[in-house]
Design an enzyme around this catalytic site. Structure first.
Site, PDB file in Angstrom:
ATOM      1  N   ASP A 189      17.709 -24.253  35.640  1.00  0.00           N
ATOM      2  CA  ASP A 189      17.512 -24.260  37.388  1.00  0.00           C
ATOM      3  C   ASP A 189      18.956 -24.569  37.865  1.00  0.00           C
ATOM      4  OD1 ASP A 189      17.635 -26.864  36.249  1.00  0.00           O
ATOM      5  OD2 ASP A 189      15.785 -27.360  37.239  1.00  0.00           O
ATOM      6  N   HIS A 200      18.528 -31.069  37.678  1.00  0.00           N
ATOM      7  CA  HIS A 200      18.090 -32.445  38.192  1.00  0.00           C
ATOM      8  C   HIS A 200      18.490 -33.274  36.989  1.00  0.00           C
ATOM      9  CE1 HIS A 200      15.390 -29.581  40.139  1.00  0.00           C
ATOM     10  NE2 HIS A 200      15.625 -30.230  41.133  1.00  0.00           N
ATOM     11  N   HIS A 210      12.105 -35.942  33.253  1.00  0.00           N
ATOM     12  CA  HIS A 210      11.763 -37.049  34.336  1.00  0.00           C
ATOM     13  C   HIS A 210      10.656 -38.060  33.836  1.00  0.00           C
ATOM     14  CE1 HIS A 210      14.473 -34.707  36.937  1.00  0.00           C
ATOM     15  NE2 HIS A 210      13.662 -33.559  36.869  1.00  0.00           N
ATOM     16  N   ASP A 227      19.866 -29.533  32.774  1.00  0.00           N
ATOM     17  CA  ASP A 227      19.058 -29.348  33.917  1.00  0.00           C
ATOM     18  C   ASP A 227      19.662 -29.540  35.223  1.00  0.00           C
ATOM     19  OD1 ASP A 227      15.537 -29.027  34.404  1.00  0.00           O
ATOM     20  OD2 ASP A 227      16.728 -30.057  36.085  1.00  0.00           O
TER      21      ASP A 227
END
Lengths: 343, 343
Positions: free
Chosen positions: B286, B199, B162, B197
């Site tokens: 995740d 996200h 991120h 991931d």
């Protein structure tokens, strides 16, 4: 002179805002109204309650998605955070040229980060009504000038000049000054906005940034070291058709009246060149030497000087209250400014 | 297979991050390392401590101003907020087309809002050292592949995907996957990044958004309802020279292995078309069904399936740890993925 005020504006009363990452008591309190009303009383102004405003009128300067968000925020936030009475974003739609443009998400947590720009726009159950009341004052102040009044004062609180078309920020939800200017423009009057708040009127500038029909001029503390930090620099001159129709005049902290007057001359010269028919004054009183934000060092008699000089433009004016925080001189400074303006 | 890990990565241990406006326990904890290490042990991987990394190397993918900010943040923040141990911005450099571009201010409060993108990147006194240790693992993992290793694993924590060139966000400070890809590219190897991931890897995408020499592909939960909310949509395809060199494959929450495999085929086809010599896998775990973020419903055996399919690309790979939070299966899922990849 006619003052516009609606008691519903008192109802917005959050306790805290974020300062350097910590909740601190919020200075944008309902008590400001009492102090400002003392100034209004001192000059013997008539006070009127404005007619109610609808969302469509606020929508003259605000995005439909943003209005919908504010209307539904409290209920939606309650679904994701029952423990948090006041929605505070934990994400933000950060933007800069190195990132792809931000997209509006569906989730309320994401929308809060899209529409609430910082930690200084807490939305309570009463905020929407109070902000509408504030906008109603600005709208009626503009209407009265369109009808022939020479000087009106909208006691707008919460203030508005940090709110953009789709963004609340810095104690502001609806941009009252922009709304007044847009209504005057739609009413056929060429309009300029002079923002004298110590903080840059970034929301107002943004709303008209691409337009040449409304001139925006702001005199404020250099944002390098004061809110709104990211906007308010001299090189922000407008964009596209609006290029050259925004003038930012940042001054250093501690500025006194002499340096201020020089900037005011520059501002008024630009306004004269634009040749407006009506002037909207975004009247932040936080340039005062005893304002808690300690931006500039303007004294009560200086407010009269500033008002007198602006009045020499010989234009009908609507004065929209912006910032100015609890201090012994808040009311007398308002009276001094309005008196200088011809009240 | 060689695993890279530096014990200094444990030192970053903030207690909370913001969720829906309230501080909540942070799941990106040092204990993740223990769980991941169990997975590494299960496959019998050699573990090496990487050589220390310097800021100039991190600067391959990060802005000099951002690095300077992180180096000096703690001391500068102490000057404005002695009560706040962990700098949390109260302003944000919100960006969208309706606002003028944000300028970097001088004040640390403003810079925090410019460089720290959300309420999930708390900087403690140990964060810089831990993030450098994490980046060192990625850098060494890339170097080893350049030297001929077929598969390396960097146990990077804090994670990185991120973080953009000038922005910390979402538990991430230095973009480890981007650093590995940039070092491989500079080492003469055509490189693609596959981010699995849950996200969206918005920082990684942003770093290479204007470039055609590194392909970025991300399979993730639709950001309409999950972090990072504002980025990760299918229409973000890259820009300028980079147009067409970013592929976002958002999937709905709850996605199970069959739908996931279809997206993986699309991703691998695009990668095959790009014809890289080395693949960087941004390995968020995740996507697991028992991950606390509850994005996808991927089971332990599915991780092997995913790994096996990626290994069929027959490319040297460096695997960079991204997200994946405390759950009973975190370590076994890592082992399953690495085993599938050929460890």
């Amino acid at each position: 002179m006619i003052t516009l005020y609606d008691p519903v504006q008192r109802s917005h009363a959050p306790e805290t805002f974020l300062v350097a990452g910590r909740p601190q008591p919020i200075p944008e309190r309902p008590e400001r109204i009492d102090m400002l009303m003392q100034g209004v009383a001192a000059i013997g102004s008539e006070v009127r309650k404005p007619p109610a405003i609808d969302l469509a009128t606020v929508g003259l300067v605000h995005d439909a998605g943003y209005l919908d968000f504010l209307v539904n925020l409290r209920e939606r936030w309650g679904h994701v955070s029952q423990s948090s009475d006041i929605p505070l974003p934990n994400v933000y739609a950060i933007g800069r040229s190195s990132l792809p443009p931000a997209t509006l998400p569906d989730a309320v947590v994401g929308q809060a980060g899209f529409y609430l720009g910082d930690g200084a726009c807490p939305v309570t159950k009463d905020t929407l009504a109070a902000a509408l009341g504030s906008a109603a004052c600005a709208a009626e102040a503009a209407r009265l000038v369109l009808k022939g009044e020479r000087l009106t004062y909208a006691l707008c609180r919460p203030p508005g000049h940090h709110a953009a078309a789709d963004l609340a920020a810095g104690f502001c939800f609806f941009n009252n000054s922009a709304l007044a200017a847009e209504m005057l423009t739609k009413g056929g009057k060429r309009t300029a906005i002079l923002d004298i708040d110590v903080h840059h009127g970034n929301g107002t500038a943004a709303i008209f940034y691409d337009r040449a029909d409304v001139l925006t001029v702001s005199i404020h503390a250099n944002p390098k070291r004061i809110y709104p930090f990211f906007w308010g620099y001299a090189d922000e001159r407008g964009r596209g058709a609006g290029e050259g129709f925004n003038l930012n005049l940042p001054l250093e902290r501690g500025t006194e009246i002499d340096a201020y007057k020089a900037a005011l001359e520059t501002a008024l010269q630009r306004i004269a060149d634009f040749a407006p028919e009506i002037l909207v004054i975004a009247a932040g009183l936080d340039i005062a030497i005893d304002d808690p934000f300690k931006g500039f060092a303007i004294r009560t008699e200086d407010f009269t000087t500033i008002g007198v000089r602006i009045a020499q433009m010989n234009l009908p004016m609507t004065v929209i209250q912006e910032g100015g925080y609890p201090s012994p001189s808040l009311g007398v400074n308002l009276a001094a400014l309005l008196k200088g303006l011809g009240a």
